[in-house]
Enzyme design. Structure first.
Site, PDB file in Angstrom:
ATOM      1  N   TYR A  53      -4.693 -38.855 -57.386  1.00 25.34           N
ATOM      2  CA  TYR A  53      -5.086 -37.698 -58.179  1.00 25.34           C
ATOM      3  C   TYR A  53      -6.494 -37.485 -58.088  1.00 25.34           C
ATOM      4  O   TYR A  53      -6.897 -36.519 -58.717  1.00 25.34           O
ATOM      5  CB  TYR A  53      -4.914 -38.490 -59.733  1.00 25.34           C
ATOM      6  CG  TYR A  53      -3.539 -38.845 -60.060  1.00 25.34           C
ATOM      7  CD1 TYR A  53      -2.491 -38.656 -59.255  1.00 25.34           C
ATOM      8  CD2 TYR A  53      -3.675 -39.727 -61.366  1.00 25.34           C
ATOM      9  CE1 TYR A  53      -1.246 -38.959 -59.601  1.00 25.34           C
ATOM     10  CE2 TYR A  53      -1.997 -39.966 -61.800  1.00 25.34           C
ATOM     11  CZ  TYR A  53      -1.273 -39.702 -60.969  1.00 25.34           C
ATOM     12  OH  TYR A  53       0.284 -39.976 -61.400  1.00 25.34           O
ATOM     13  N   HIS A 109       2.405 -46.045 -54.844  1.00 21.70           N
ATOM     14  CA  HIS A 109       2.665 -44.992 -55.647  1.00 21.70           C
ATOM     15  C   HIS A 109       4.076 -44.493 -55.293  1.00 21.70           C
ATOM     16  O   HIS A 109       4.930 -43.682 -55.869  1.00 21.70           O
ATOM     17  CB  HIS A 109       1.710 -43.999 -55.418  1.00 21.70           C
ATOM     18  CG  HIS A 109       1.577 -42.905 -56.270  1.00 21.70           C
ATOM     19  ND1 HIS A 109       0.341 -42.110 -56.411  1.00 21.70           N
ATOM     20  CD2 HIS A 109       2.269 -42.349 -57.205  1.00 21.70           C
ATOM     21  CE1 HIS A 109       0.387 -41.021 -57.279  1.00 21.70           C
ATOM     22  NE2 HIS A 109       1.757 -41.299 -57.823  1.00 21.70           N
TER      23      HIS A 109
END
Length: 270
Positions: A53, A109
């Site tokens: 992110y 992830h």
């Protein structure tokens, strides 16, 4: 010692995880900082970020500036799939950026190259045992891939973070994860749901709340972790008020029936 939480939580091996968290996907720069700071001051005690992110520094600064004791905040970050094989450096960099000495949950992830990668999972377990993460898990993994990790290491991921909403609801997936002791954590709860659906509208009207409150409370009542994201202060506050709502068993069952029923054991998204 378990992390104190505000609102309902569920246990992980390294401490309780609040069922209502705060997501930061696509929050950047000052927006990431101000939204996390506002969320913590509103009462959220679970913050979800990821190396991918690009906002861990801002999230960490907000945590430091919030005045909330570190022991009261549950922090999640994630390993990018391309960093498989570089687990230690990635986590150490995340901790540096966050300004923390450990995270409460560290996730793979995505399955690297679409594969379970037990060797990456073994590194996760080692780094957990060193105290750099209190619990470890995965994101966007299938049940079969989770079974592959368990077969190779004897240890089950604490969490599987997947796309989840009333529209995505699949009782089989929920039951399969639950049977393995894996906590289901959902992301993109609003993006993946028709908030104008008549069932959600009717339940919301009965309680004089927004359909978004109904969606969040549905997750919590099932024991699913949910991490809505917003950078708007009023929406951040509004989402948190979903904890004040009580749904009936009949309302939950009606919302369940909005779900599609294919074997969606993973998904796309973050």
């Amino acid at each position: 010692m378990d992390t104190p939480v505000h609102g309902p939580s569920t246990p992980l091996s390294g401490g309780d995880i609040p069922l209502l968290g705060f997501g930061t996907w696509q929050s950047e720069g000052d927006d990431a900082y101000t939204s996390v700071l506002h969320a913590l001051r509103t009462g959220y005690r679970h913050i979800d970020t990821a190396t991918g992110y690009g906002n861990e520094t801002q999230v960490g600064r907000a945590i430091a500036d919030s005045g909330v004791p570190r022991g009261e905040i549950f922090v999640t970050t994630k390993l990018p799939p391309d960093n498989a094989g570089d687990e230690r450096r990635t986590l150490e960099q995340s901790l540096t950026d966050l300004g923390l000495d450990h995270v409460d949950l560290w996730l793979v992830h995505w399955p690297p190259n679409g594969e379970a990668r037990p060797e990456t999972w073994s590194e996760f377990l080692s780094l957990r045992d060193e105290g750099l993460a209190r619990s470890v898990g995965v994101s966007n993994y299938s049940v079969a891939q989770i079974d592959e990790l368990v077969a190779a290491t004897g240890e089950t991921p604490a969490v599987n973070q997947i796309p989840w909403s009333p529209k995505d609801y699949d009782a089989t997936v929920a039951q399969e994860l639950g049977a393995r002791g894996v906590v289901l954590e959902g992301y993109s709860p609003f993006k993946r749901t028709d908030l104008d659906d008549p069932v959600l509208a009717e339940v919301a009207a009965a309680h004089e709340v927004d359909p978004t409150h109904v969606v969040l409370r549905w997750h919590v009542d099932h024991g699913f972790v949910v991490i809505p994201k917003s950078v708007t202060p009023s929406r951040i506050e509004s989402n948190f008020r979903a904890l004040d709502l009580t749904l009936t068993a009949d309302e939950i069952a009606r919302i369940d029936r909005l779900g599609t029923q294919p074997e969606t054991e993973g998904g796309v998204g973050e």
